[in-house]
Write an enzyme that holds these catalytic residues in place. Structure first.
Site, PDB file in Angstrom:
ATOM      1  N   CYS A   1       0.852  -1.193   0.000  1.00 41.94           N
ATOM      2  CA  CYS A   1       0.000   0.000   0.000  1.00 41.94           C
ATOM      3  C   CYS A   1       0.884   1.238   0.000  1.00 41.94           C
ATOM      4  CB  CYS A   1      -0.913   0.004   1.237  1.00 41.94           C
ATOM      5  SG  CYS A   1      -2.161   1.320   1.216  1.00 41.94           S
TER       6      CYS A   1
ATOM      7  N   SER B   1     -12.224   4.527   0.843  1.00 40.58           N
ATOM      8  CA  SER B   1     -12.031   4.621   2.291  1.00 40.58           C
ATOM      9  C   SER B   1     -11.884   6.080   2.699  1.00 40.58           C
ATOM     10  CB  SER B   1     -10.783   3.832   2.707  1.00 40.58           C
ATOM     11  OG  SER B   1     -10.956   2.448   2.455  1.00 40.58           O
TER      12      SER B   1
ATOM     13  N   ARG C   1      -5.158   7.870   8.830  1.00 41.22           N
ATOM     14  CA  ARG C   1      -4.925   7.487   7.431  1.00 41.22           C
ATOM     15  C   ARG C   1      -3.823   8.380   6.855  1.00 41.22           C
ATOM     16  NH1 ARG C   1      -8.111   3.673   5.794  1.00 41.22           N
ATOM     17  NH2 ARG C   1      -7.488   4.022   3.624  1.00 41.22           N
TER      18      ARG C   1
ATOM     19  N   CYS D   1     -21.716 -11.048   5.510  1.00 37.65           N
ATOM     20  CA  CYS D   1     -21.161 -12.300   6.028  1.00 37.65           C
ATOM     21  C   CYS D   1     -21.145 -12.317   7.553  1.00 37.65           C
ATOM     22  CB  CYS D   1     -19.760 -12.540   5.474  1.00 37.65           C
ATOM     23  SG  CYS D   1     -18.506 -11.341   5.972  1.00 37.65           S
TER      24      CYS D   1
ATOM     25  N   CYS E   1     -19.222 -19.133   7.664  1.00 38.08           N
ATOM     26  CA  CYS E   1     -18.290 -18.309   6.886  1.00 38.08           C
ATOM     27  C   CYS E   1     -17.870 -19.064   5.631  1.00 38.08           C
ATOM     28  CB  CYS E   1     -17.067 -17.949   7.727  1.00 38.08           C
ATOM     29  SG  CYS E   1     -17.433 -16.989   9.209  1.00 38.08           S
TER      30      CYS E   1
ATOM     31  N   ASP F   1     -10.172 -12.729   4.730  1.00 37.11           N
ATOM     32  CA  ASP F   1      -8.991 -11.869   4.770  1.00 37.11           C
ATOM     33  C   ASP F   1      -8.556 -11.545   6.192  1.00 37.11           C
ATOM     34  OD1 ASP F   1     -11.180 -10.173   5.122  1.00 37.11           O
ATOM     35  OD2 ASP F   1     -10.227  -8.492   4.115  1.00 37.11           O
TER      36      ASP F   1
ATOM     37  N   CYS G   1     -26.998 -11.458  14.124  1.00 43.49           N
ATOM     38  CA  CYS G   1     -25.524 -11.446  14.132  1.00 43.49           C
ATOM     39  C   CYS G   1     -24.909 -12.839  14.135  1.00 43.49           C
ATOM     40  CB  CYS G   1     -24.994 -10.650  15.318  1.00 43.49           C
ATOM     41  SG  CYS G   1     -25.017 -11.532  16.888  1.00 43.49           S
TER      42      CYS G   1
END
Length: 419
Positions: free
Chosen positions: A25, A132, A144, A262, A268, A284, A333
Site C-alpha cells: 500500500c 475509504s 490514514r 457475512c 463463513c 482476509d 448477528c
C-alpha cells in the site's frame, strides 16, 4: 423453498476477494490490519500478481457455475497494479465468461491514486468503487497517513472528484475508531454535505498480543452509541435519500429473510480470498499459514470448495457462546464475526468483543427496524418495482428445514434453539 435450499447445498455460489498487490500500500494507516501480512509474503519486495496467475484466476473461476461472477479487488491498495492490469482483467473476463453470464467488478481503494484515466475506465466498465474515507479532515487524517506521516484527506477528495466527474459509481467506507465513535452526527453531516449518499461503517477493532485493545480501537459501548446516534441522524428524514449498508442489511433480513452481510450469517463460506501469488484463504482476517487452502496454479475451485479445512473454518461461526442462545437478536448477528470473538485466544465460543454495543443498539432501534421491514414486505407482496415476491421469510420454515443462516444445521438446532 426447500428444493431451492437443497440446490444451494449441492452447489454453493461464491465470490472472490482478490488482493493483486498483496498487502502492499502507498499509505501507512495506523490501524491497518493487513499491512503486517508483509511479513508473511516477504517485506523486502513488491508483491504483484503475474499475468499467469491473473489468467488462471479468471479462467478457473469462470469455469464454475455462478449466478454472478463477482470479482472484488482489494488490498493493500489494488490500484498499485496500474491501469493496464485491470484492462487485462476485463479483457480476460470477456474472453472466458460463459454466454449470457453476469459479471461484476468492485474495487476497494484508498482513492489517492485515482485520476481521470482511472475514473473514465472505471465508469466505462461499470466498476463499483468503495473509497475509504473516515469523515472530515481531522478525523480522517488522524490515522490514514502516507509513508511520510502526512494525512491523505486532500488526495482522497481529489480522487473522489475524478470519480464524480466521470460518472463512476462509488460509495464510502468509513472506519470508526474510538475517537470517531463520539462524532457520528458530525461524520454523517459531512458525508451529506458532500453528497456521499452510499455509506458503510466498520468498527475499528484490533488487539495486541495479550488481547488488550489497541488505542484506536472502538469500545463495545462506543460502537453501540455510535450506531444509535447514526441511526437517529438517518431516520426518519434521510431514509430514502441515504443508503447505510449496516442498516440496509438489517432491514433486508427482517423483511425477506436474506443475509447480505457475512457477519450476520451462520457460516463463513460465502467467498474466498485470493492473494497475489495464487494462494487461497477462507477470509482476509485469517490470511495465515494454518488457513491456507492451496494455490490456484495447483488446484481447482472444486478442491477449495470441498476442502475439509474450508468447511471447518466455516463451521466455527455457528459455535457461538451459550449466552447467544438466549439473546433475542441472535438471528441478526449469529454470534458476530469470529475475528471479534478471538480476543485473548482462538475460541469461537467466546462472546464478541462488541456484543454489549450490538445489544444496546438493537434495544434502541429494533422496533423501528421492524416497522421499516413491514413497509418493505408490503412492497414485496404487491410486487412493486425493485422488489421480488419470491423470497420466503425465515419464520415460514419448519424446524426440520436447514437454518436460514447457512450454518448447515437444522433450524431447530440453530437459530430456533434460542430460549
Amino acid at each position: 423453498m426447500r428444493a431451492a435450499l437443497g440446490r444451494l447445498q449441492t452447489h454453493k455460489p461464491f465470490s472472490l476477494l482478490i488482493k493483486p498487490a498483496g498487502p502492499d500500500c502507498n499509505l501507512r494507516c495506523r490501524y491497518c490490519f493487513y499491512l503486517p501480512k508483509l511479513q508473511l509474503f516477504g517485506a523486502e519486495k513488491a508483491h504483484r500478481m503475474s499475468d499467469e496467475v491473473l489468467e488462471q484466476l479468471v479462467r478457473g473461476y469462470m469455469s464454475t457455475p455462478q449466478p454472478t461472477y463477482a470479482f472484488n479487488w482489494q488490498g493493500g491498495e489494488p490500484t498499485l497494479m496500474g491501469l493496464d492490469f485491470f484492462k487485462r482483467a476485463i479483457e480476460l473476463q470477456r474472453l472466458y465468461a460463459p454466454r449470457g453470464s453476469t459479471v461484476t467488478n468492485t474495487i476497494q481503494t484508498n482513492g489517492t491514486l485515482l485520476d481521470g484515466d482511472w475514473s473514465n475506465f472505471i465508469a466505462r466498465n461499470r466498476i463499483l468503487v468503495g473509497v475509504s474515507l473516515d469523515g472530515p479532515e481531522d478525523i480522517h487524517n488522524a490515522y490514514r497517513l502516507d509513508a511520510a506521516g502526512h494525512g491523505s484527506f486532500d488526495k482522497v477528495m481529489t480522487g473522489i472528484e475524478h470519480l464524480r466527474s466521470s460518472g463512476a459509481e462509488f460509495n464510502i467506507l468509513s472506519m470508526v475508531t474510538g475517537a470517531g465513535a463520539e462524532r457520528a452526527q458530525e461524520i454523517f453531516d459531512f458525508f451529506l454535505r458532500n453528497k456521499f449518499n452510499h455509506q458503510q461503517y466498520i468498527p475499528c477493532v484490533e488487539f495486541d498480543a495479550d488481547g488488550a485493545p489497541l488505542k484506536y480501537t472502538v469500545s463495545s459501548e462506543g460502537w453501540g452509541g455510535f450506531l444509535v446516534e447514526l441511526f437517529h441522524a438517518w431516520y426518519p428524514r434521510k431514509v430514502r435519500r441515504v443508503s447505510i449498508r449496516n442498516f440496509d442489511n438489517i432491514v433486508n433480513f427482517l423483511a425477506a429473510g436474506e443475509y447480505s452481510s457475512c457477519t450476520m450469517r451462520g457460516k463463513c463460506d460465502q467467498y474466498f480470498v485470493l492473494e497475489h501469488n495464487g494462494n487461497v484463504y477462507p477470509c482476509d482476517f485469517f490470511v495465515e499459514p494454518q488457513w491456507r487452502l492451496g494455490n490456484i496454479m495447483e488446484e481447482g475451485w472444486e478442491h477449495f470448495s470441498g476442502s475439509p479445512l474450508y468447511h471447518r473454518f466455516g463451521a466455527m461461526k455457528s459455535r457461538w457462546n451459550n449466552a447467544c442462545g438466549e439473546c433475542p437478536y441472535l438471528q441478526l448477528c449469529s454470534g458476530d464475526c469470529p475475528k471479534l470473538r478471538y480476543v485473548s485466544d482462538r475460541d469461537p465460543a467466546a462472546l464478541s468483543y462488541l456484543c454489549r454495543g450490538h445489544r444496546y443498539f438493537f434495544d434502541q432501534t429494533i422496533a423501528t427496524f421492524n416497522e421499516l421491514a413491514r413497509g418493505v414486505q408490503h412492497n414485496l407482496r404487491t410486487n412493486q418495482p425493485g422488489f421480488t415476491a419470491e423470497i420466503v421469510p425465515p419464520f415460514e420454515l419448519l424446524p426440520e428445514d436447514p437454518c436460514f443462516c447457512g450454518s448447515g444445521k437444522k433450524l431447530k438446532n440453530c437459530h430456533l434453539s434460542r430460549g
